[in-house]
Design a protein around this motif. Structure first.
Motif, PDB file in Angstrom:
ATOM      1  N   ASP A  63      -8.949 -10.142  -2.206  1.00 49.70           N
ATOM      2  CA  ASP A  63      -9.387 -10.346  -3.569  1.00 49.70           C
ATOM      3  C   ASP A  63      -8.774 -10.784  -3.995  1.00 49.70           C
ATOM      4  N   SER A  64      -9.131 -11.424  -4.942  1.00 44.43           N
ATOM      5  CA  SER A  64      -8.631 -12.505  -6.436  1.00 44.43           C
ATOM      6  C   SER A  64      -7.072 -11.472  -6.626  1.00 44.43           C
ATOM      7  N   PRO A  65      -5.837 -11.642  -6.915  1.00 51.13           N
ATOM      8  CA  PRO A  65      -5.034 -10.747  -7.643  1.00 51.13           C
ATOM      9  C   PRO A  65      -5.303 -10.512  -9.039  1.00 51.13           C
ATOM     10  N   SER A  66      -6.602 -11.039  -9.952  1.00 49.54           N
ATOM     11  CA  SER A  66      -6.823 -10.374 -10.412  1.00 49.54           C
ATOM     12  C   SER A  66      -7.629  -9.240 -11.235  1.00 49.54           C
ATOM     13  N   ASP A  67      -8.398  -9.757  -9.938  1.00 52.39           N
ATOM     14  CA  ASP A  67      -9.054  -8.273  -9.787  1.00 52.39           C
ATOM     15  C   ASP A  67      -7.960  -7.458  -9.349  1.00 52.39           C
ATOM     16  N   PHE A  76       1.199  -1.202  -0.251  1.00 51.52           N
ATOM     17  CA  PHE A  76      -0.176  -0.207  -0.265  1.00 51.52           C
ATOM     18  C   PHE A  76       0.619   1.194   0.080  1.00 51.52           C
ATOM     19  N   PRO A  77       1.293   1.695  -1.306  1.00 53.93           N
ATOM     20  CA  PRO A  77       1.975   3.455  -1.200  1.00 53.93           C
ATOM     21  C   PRO A  77       1.491   4.111  -0.436  1.00 53.93           C
ATOM     22  N   VAL A  78       1.982   5.014   0.433  1.00 59.87           N
ATOM     23  CA  VAL A  78       1.133   6.614   0.533  1.00 59.87           C
ATOM     24  C   VAL A  78       2.565   7.065   0.878  1.00 59.87           C
ATOM     25  N   CYS A  79       2.154   9.305   0.719  1.00 56.59           N
ATOM     26  CA  CYS A  79       3.015   9.688   0.846  1.00 56.59           C
ATOM     27  C   CYS A  79       2.563  10.227   2.014  1.00 56.59           C
ATOM     28  N   HIS A  80       3.468  11.214   2.716  1.00 59.06           N
ATOM     29  CA  HIS A  80       3.878  11.836   3.961  1.00 59.06           C
ATOM     30  C   HIS A  80       2.424  12.454   4.274  1.00 59.06           C
ATOM     31  N   HIS A  81       1.951  13.031   4.933  1.00 62.54           N
ATOM     32  CA  HIS A  81       0.532  13.854   5.518  1.00 62.54           C
ATOM     33  C   HIS A  81       0.167  13.892   4.139  1.00 62.54           C
ATOM     34  N   SER A  82      -0.432  13.143   3.475  1.00 58.97           N
ATOM     35  CA  SER A  82      -1.522  12.821   2.414  1.00 58.97           C
ATOM     36  C   SER A  82      -2.848  12.763   2.724  1.00 58.97           C
ATOM     37  N   PRO A  83      -3.500  13.642   2.800  1.00 53.43           N
ATOM     38  CA  PRO A  83      -5.179  13.013   2.792  1.00 53.43           C
ATOM     39  C   PRO A  83      -5.539  12.468   2.027  1.00 53.43           C
ATOM     40  N   ALA A  84      -5.393  12.371   1.197  1.00 49.66           N
ATOM     41  CA  ALA A  84      -6.123  11.348  -0.296  1.00 49.66           C
ATOM     42  C   ALA A  84      -5.173   9.629   0.537  1.00 49.66           C
ATOM     43  N   SER A  85      -4.183  10.248   0.755  1.00 52.23           N
ATOM     44  CA  SER A  85      -3.301   8.542   0.872  1.00 52.23           C
ATOM     45  C   SER A  85      -4.166   7.620   2.537  1.00 52.23           C
ATOM     46  N   ALA A  86      -4.530   8.969   3.384  1.00 50.24           N
ATOM     47  CA  ALA A  86      -4.940   9.065   4.605  1.00 50.24           C
ATOM     48  C   ALA A  86      -6.489   8.364   4.485  1.00 50.24           C
ATOM     49  N   VAL A  87      -7.335   8.334   3.308  1.00 52.16           N
ATOM     50  CA  VAL A  87      -8.793   8.263   3.101  1.00 52.16           C
ATOM     51  C   VAL A  87      -8.578   6.813   2.461  1.00 52.16           C
ATOM     52  N   ALA A  88      -7.744   7.049   1.220  1.00 53.01           N
ATOM     53  CA  ALA A  88      -7.453   5.370   0.724  1.00 53.01           C
ATOM     54  C   ALA A  88      -7.852   4.191   1.589  1.00 53.01           C
ATOM     55  N   SER A 146     -11.189   8.689  -5.858  1.00 52.49           N
ATOM     56  CA  SER A 146     -10.854   7.572  -6.609  1.00 52.49           C
ATOM     57  C   SER A 146     -10.665   6.500  -5.507  1.00 52.49           C
ATOM     58  N   ASP A 147     -11.408   5.102  -6.658  1.00 54.87           N
ATOM     59  CA  ASP A 147     -11.845   4.339  -5.718  1.00 54.87           C
ATOM     60  C   ASP A 147     -10.086   3.236  -5.196  1.00 54.87           C
ATOM     61  N   HIS A 148      -9.696   2.150  -5.268  1.00 58.29           N
ATOM     62  CA  HIS A 148      -8.407   1.513  -4.253  1.00 58.29           C
ATOM     63  C   HIS A 148      -7.935   1.726  -5.908  1.00 58.29           C
ATOM     64  N   ASP A 149      -7.995   0.278  -6.430  1.00 57.14           N
ATOM     65  CA  ASP A 149      -6.925  -0.143  -7.721  1.00 57.14           C
ATOM     66  C   ASP A 149      -6.193   1.662  -8.406  1.00 57.14           C
ATOM     67  N   THR A 150      -7.461   2.177  -7.830  1.00 61.10           N
ATOM     68  CA  THR A 150      -6.910   3.620  -9.073  1.00 61.10           C
ATOM     69  C   THR A 150      -5.984   4.326  -8.329  1.00 61.10           C
ATOM     70  N   TYR A 151      -6.420   4.096  -6.787  1.00 60.63           N
ATOM     71  CA  TYR A 151      -4.859   5.304  -6.036  1.00 60.63           C
ATOM     72  C   TYR A 151      -4.170   4.583  -5.881  1.00 60.63           C
ATOM     73  N   ARG A 152      -3.746   3.496  -5.746  1.00 61.55           N
ATOM     74  CA  ARG A 152      -2.628   2.633  -5.989  1.00 61.55           C
ATOM     75  C   ARG A 152      -2.046   2.325  -6.995  1.00 61.55           C
ATOM     76  N   GLN A 153      -2.308   1.942  -7.913  1.00 64.61           N
ATOM     77  CA  GLN A 153      -1.572   1.532  -8.777  1.00 64.61           C
ATOM     78  C   GLN A 153      -1.039   3.663  -9.326  1.00 64.61           C
ATOM     79  N   GLY A 168      -7.180   4.069 -17.882  1.00 62.32           N
ATOM     80  CA  GLY A 168      -8.304   5.259 -18.297  1.00 62.32           C
ATOM     81  C   GLY A 168      -8.091   6.210 -17.124  1.00 62.32           C
ATOM     82  N   PHE A 169      -7.329   5.938 -16.207  1.00 63.31           N
ATOM     83  CA  PHE A 169      -6.580   6.855 -15.304  1.00 63.31           C
ATOM     84  C   PHE A 169      -6.286   8.279 -16.222  1.00 63.31           C
TER      85      PHE A 169
END
Length: 945
Positions: free
Chosen positions: A398-402, A63-75, A242-249, A410-411
């Protein structure tokens, strides 16, 4: 094993490399079209996709994050509620884990700190070592910590290098000292920004381009001023809901991009890769020891480290990294208060960016309706509702394919979402900033509010934004409200930061404080103040009516000695040897300097212990001088009332004095020895053995150095005067202890100064020793004033006489005479330039002599202005022809009235003549004739009466 878990272990469609095939093809075509050749750009773009694909396909979810990022905290909050992992691996120093449970007793933001005051295995100039990891509520790491600590059955494992390894690797890289600032010309930090001091900051997700040209390119084309604004506009806002997969990628994509475009600094690359090897090695060891399924774990790390290419990456990575043992340094751990400004200053963020992030975090929660995790009992936050149990479908992993579905294509093709203008929010900002500006002294009006509103929209349109950001609003407010000057202490930029959330300053609760800090609060409880509150508070201590406050006074004086300036400042009252306080008034700011009090707790369990350790460290340090050791003796006697420690440090002062070969500290040595002698003579039945030995050694020591000091250009007149003061004031005690006065006589016989000030000092000392009479001294001064070649240097002689008041205070009347003659006879071109030197000399080195001079001048000069015209100075009367017979007549009358005194003095001087009749005229006349100076002195005494 479920089907999803089995697919993770034995393979899945995501592992065949086809998941991102469409994206690879597009990027390859773009590289061929826009680059000179497909190799360079294609390698970077396709390598980024490979990094994302590798991290996404990892069985242990990264799970990648950025320091003190609200988007990371919400995700993070969303993913924790969906996945509900049993183990959370967190990129944080592994030795800080025991402190995390104390976060519930604090008000965020705070920082977890590792502190080592005594180092072993590191350069001595690095001490003290300090590592801090600041934590705010709007951060992904806090969400992970709160979830793991308050959810039964969940384990939190810190996997990053220890605090000791932070400095081990820094030493291996040959980096600069941790306490050394990178920019020596940088302005001093504000109080809030300096909460972390010189500590090394450890953060999760140092996500910023390390390639300067890349950052400059992004800022220029993004039409922003700094990196924090770019991140807010182009990352925070799009990923906020954004959804989890989009955020992470997307985060993996950014981390891989910045990593591949980073400059190839071998030292920094080695540290980054060693951190990644360390973290994956720790995780594999924990998985093997606990038997936990990787599918039930979550690895929270910075996006920069999530896109790692080391061989140890992954659950099935290589086990080739050896973790070195820690050094022998003793580390202490605790929580210290932090603030938004401190985080911004330490990690190079724009001012106000963390406050804006906190505001954005609140907006994201309201918009997405995601319930964040908060520690039970967390100060400064509302109590969070208990999380609902996840349904069976959500509990299954979740399965890895999902998880590996291509969301990047798309993003990246999606046009930017134009957030509609929130006129109500912008209008509220405009009205509030005008109200704040008025309170700060600006002449703002409703027209300014309208101007700020319209200018914000205009700036956002010029920067291709549909909605003004807080940074656009800040620029508009500065443009429309701030004119030529700032009427108050806050400018408009600061007012906007305060309006957007302000600089929140954390506080460590009483239960999370170290034992020393809690002991200080308990011992100061009788004062009745809220000591944890920030700001300055006035404390009044009346020990006469409340004797129990005397112990509080002792604590405050020790805190004043140990803590930074301003923590405990006495307004009324002082502490001296042999005196007891009656009333005192203090300004206390313990809440403001809470960090310093906590770090004090790392050194001992009580302030008495810490003070004793510091006094010993000062006395036995390599830079210790006799003056500093004597100061430690005085502090031990004054604050600790420890005769044992004072004797030990006094013996150390004797050792240091014997090894010194300079007289730099002679003035301070003289003052402190005098104070200690006066204290022991009034409070002890006998002098301590060490101070008797000190007087004996000092007498011989300064007699030896005196001839050299008179001729040494580096030795100042004040220092030589202090040496003479020690010799003359301690002479009787030294002689009674067995010293030989011949040492002093030989020292003066070998002293031949050439500098005028030192020569005058020598003359004054010879008067004290009887080697020179006042008449001869006065004649020498008259000769100097009568020599045109010497007149320009005469003020330097006067400076020597002024410093002579320290060893020979009985020359005060002569100094007044010499200064008066100088003012009367020196020409203005010589006198006027010397006056500033006279004033600075009296202010710096003669503060104790000024009252003596003023008292003597008041005795000599007339008390009324009308008597000044007919007044004749006494020294002129003594030199007039009629002065001698008049002095003889008065002296004869005095001797007649007191024949016993005359007989005693005559016998002492060797006069054998007897009295003839009732009047001792013959013997008195003979005595006067042989000693005319005595007659003049008696005449002056009678005239004064």
């Amino acid at each position: 094993m479920s089907a999803g878990q089995e697919s993770r272990v034995h393979g899945s469609p995501a592992q065949d490399g086809t998941t991102f095939e469409a994206l690879r093809t597009q990027l390859q075509e773009a590289a061929t079209a826009f680059a000179d050749g497909p190799d360079a750009l294609e390698g970077i773009l396709l390598g980024i996709v490979d990094d994302v694909d590798r991290a996404v396909r990892e069985p242990l979810e990264v799970f990648p994050v950025c320091h003190h990022s609200p988007a990371s905290a919400v995700a993070m909050a969303r993913r924790l509620r969906e996945k509900q992992p049993k183990v959370v691996y967190l990129e944080l120093c592994e030795d800080m884990a025991p402190l995390l449970t104390e976060l519930r007793n604090c008000r965020l933001p705070v920082a977890v700190q590792a502190f080592a005051s005594e180092v072993d295995g590191f350069p001595a100039e690095w001490a003290p070592l300090s590592v801090v990891a600041p934590i705010t509520e709007a951060s992904a790491e806090y969400q992970a910590i709160a979830y793991a600590l308050d959810t039964p059955g969940v384990e939190l494992v810190l996997v990053d290098r220890s605090s000791d390894h932070v400095f081990q690797w820094q030493a291996d890289d040959g980096a600069q000292s941790p306490g050394e600032p990178a920019d020596p010309d940088a302005p001093p930090a504000e109080e809030e920004a300096a909460l972390h001091g010189d500590a090394v900051g450890v953060e999760i997700g140092d996500l910023r381009p390390r390639f300067a040209e890349l950052e400059e390119h992004l800022l220029h084309h993004g039409r922003v001023r700094h990196w924090s604004e770019w991140w807010h506009q182009y990352v925070e806002l799009p990923l906020g809901d954004s959804d989890h997969d989009t955020y992470r990628q997307v985060m993996l994509l950014i981390g891989s991009l910045f990593r591949r475009l980073a400059p190839g600094d071998p030292a920094r690359v080695r540290v980054d890769e060693d951190r990644e090897r360390h973290m994956w090695t720790r995780m594999r060891r924990h998985l093997a020891a606990s038997g936990t399924d990787p599918a039930e774990c979550l690895y929270v790390c910075g996006a920069f480290h999530a896109a790692s290419r080391v061989a140890e990456f992954g659950v099935h990575g290589a086990d080739t990294f050896e973790i070195s043992p820690p050094s022998a340094s003793t580390w202490q751990y605790g929580l210290i208060p932090s603030s938004h400004a401190a985080i911004e200053a330490q990690f190079g963020l724009a001012a106000g960016s963390v406050s804006i992030a906190a505001t954005q975090w609140a907006k994201n929660l309201k918009r997405t309706r995601i319930r964040p995790f908060r520690l039970d009992g967390q100060a400064g936050t509302k109590k969070a509702a208990k999380p609902r149990k996840a349904v069976a479908a959500a509990a299954a992993p979740d399965s890895p394919s999902d998880r590996a579905a291509d969301m990047l294509s798309g993003f990246l093709r999606r046009p930017p979402v134009l957030d509609p203008l929130d006129e109500a929010e912008l209008l509220g900002w405009s009205v509030e900033i005008v109200r704040a500006a008025r309170r700060s002294g600006y002449l703002a009006s409703t027209a300014d509010a309208i101007a700020v509103f319209e200018t914000s929209i205009l700036l956002a349109g010029m920067r291709d934004r549909a909605k003004p950001t807080p940074y656009d609003f800040q620029d508009a407010a500065i443009t429309c409200i701030e004119k030529d000057s700032v009427p108050g202490r806050r400018d408009v930029r600061r007012l906007v930061e305060i309006m957007m959330g302000g600089d929140r300053i954390g506080r460590v609760g009483y239960d999370a404080l170290p034992p020393l800090a809690r002991d200080v609060h308990d011992r100061l409880a009788p004062i009745g103040l809220k000591l944890q509150q920030r700001g300055v508070q006035r404390a009044l201590l009346d020990m006469a009516s409340r004797p129990e406050l005397e112990k509080c006074s002792d604590v405050l004086w020790m805190l004043r000695h140990l803590m930074p300036p301003g923590t405990a400042r006495p307004i009324m009252g002082e502490r001296r040897l042999g005196e007891r306080p009656i009333q005192e008034s203090w300004d206390l700011a313990l809440g403001t300097h809470q960090r310093a009090l906590i770090e004090l707790g790392y050194e001992g369990v009580s302030i008495e212990q810490v003070l004793e350790q510091r006094l010993r460290r000062t006395a036995y340090g390599p830079q210790a001088t006799t003056a500093t050791v004597l100061q430690a003796v005085e502090d031990a006697t004054l604050h600790l009332r420890s005769r044992r420690l004072a004797d030990e440090l006094g013996t150390r002062a004797l050792e240091v004095l014997a090894t010194e070969r300079s007289v730099d500290g002679a003035p301070e040595v003289l003052q402190r020895v005098r104070r200690l002698l006066a204290h022991y003579r009034t409070s002890e039945p006998a002098l301590p053995a060490w101070i008797e030995s000190f007087v004996k050694t000092g007498y011989a020591h300064y007699c030896t150095l005196l001839p050299t000091a008179f001729t040494d250009e580096d030795a100042t007149v004040r220092q030589v005067g202090a040496m003479l003061g020690f010799l003359f004031s301690m002479e009787s005690l030294a002689l009674s202890l067995g010293c030989d006065r011949t040492q002093l006589e030989l020292a003066f016989a070998q002293s031949h100064p050439q500098e005028p000030a030192k020569l005058a000092l020598l003359w004054a000392a010879e008067v004290h020793l009887g080697r020179l009479s006042r008449t001869e001294l006065r004649a020498r001064c008259d000769e100097l004033l009568g020599n045109p070649l010497v007149v320009p240097a005469y003020p330097r002689y006067l400076s020597g006489f002024l410093h002579a008041l320290e060893p020979v205070p009985q020359l005060a009347d002569f100094v007044v005479e010499a200064v008066s003659n100088a003012f009367a006879r020196l020409p203005d071109p010589v006198l006027l330039p010397w006056l500033p030197t006279l004033i600075t000399t009296l202010r710096s080195g003669g503060a104790e002599s000024v009252p003596l001079l003023i008292r003597e001048a008041g005795r000599i000069f007339p008390g009324r202005l009308t008597a000044l015209d007919a007044w004749v100075p006494p020294w002129l009367e003594q030199t007039s022809p009629a002065a001698l017979p008049r002095a003889r007549g008065r002296a004869a009358a005095l001797l007649t009235a007191h024949p016993q005194t005359c007989d005693a003095v005559a016998a002492l001087l060797g006069c054998d003549a007897a009295w003839s009749g009732p009047a001792p005229a013959p013997s008195g006349a003979a005595l006067i004739a042989r000693h005319p100076d005595t007659a003049r002195a008696l005449e002056a005494l009678l005239a004064a009466r």
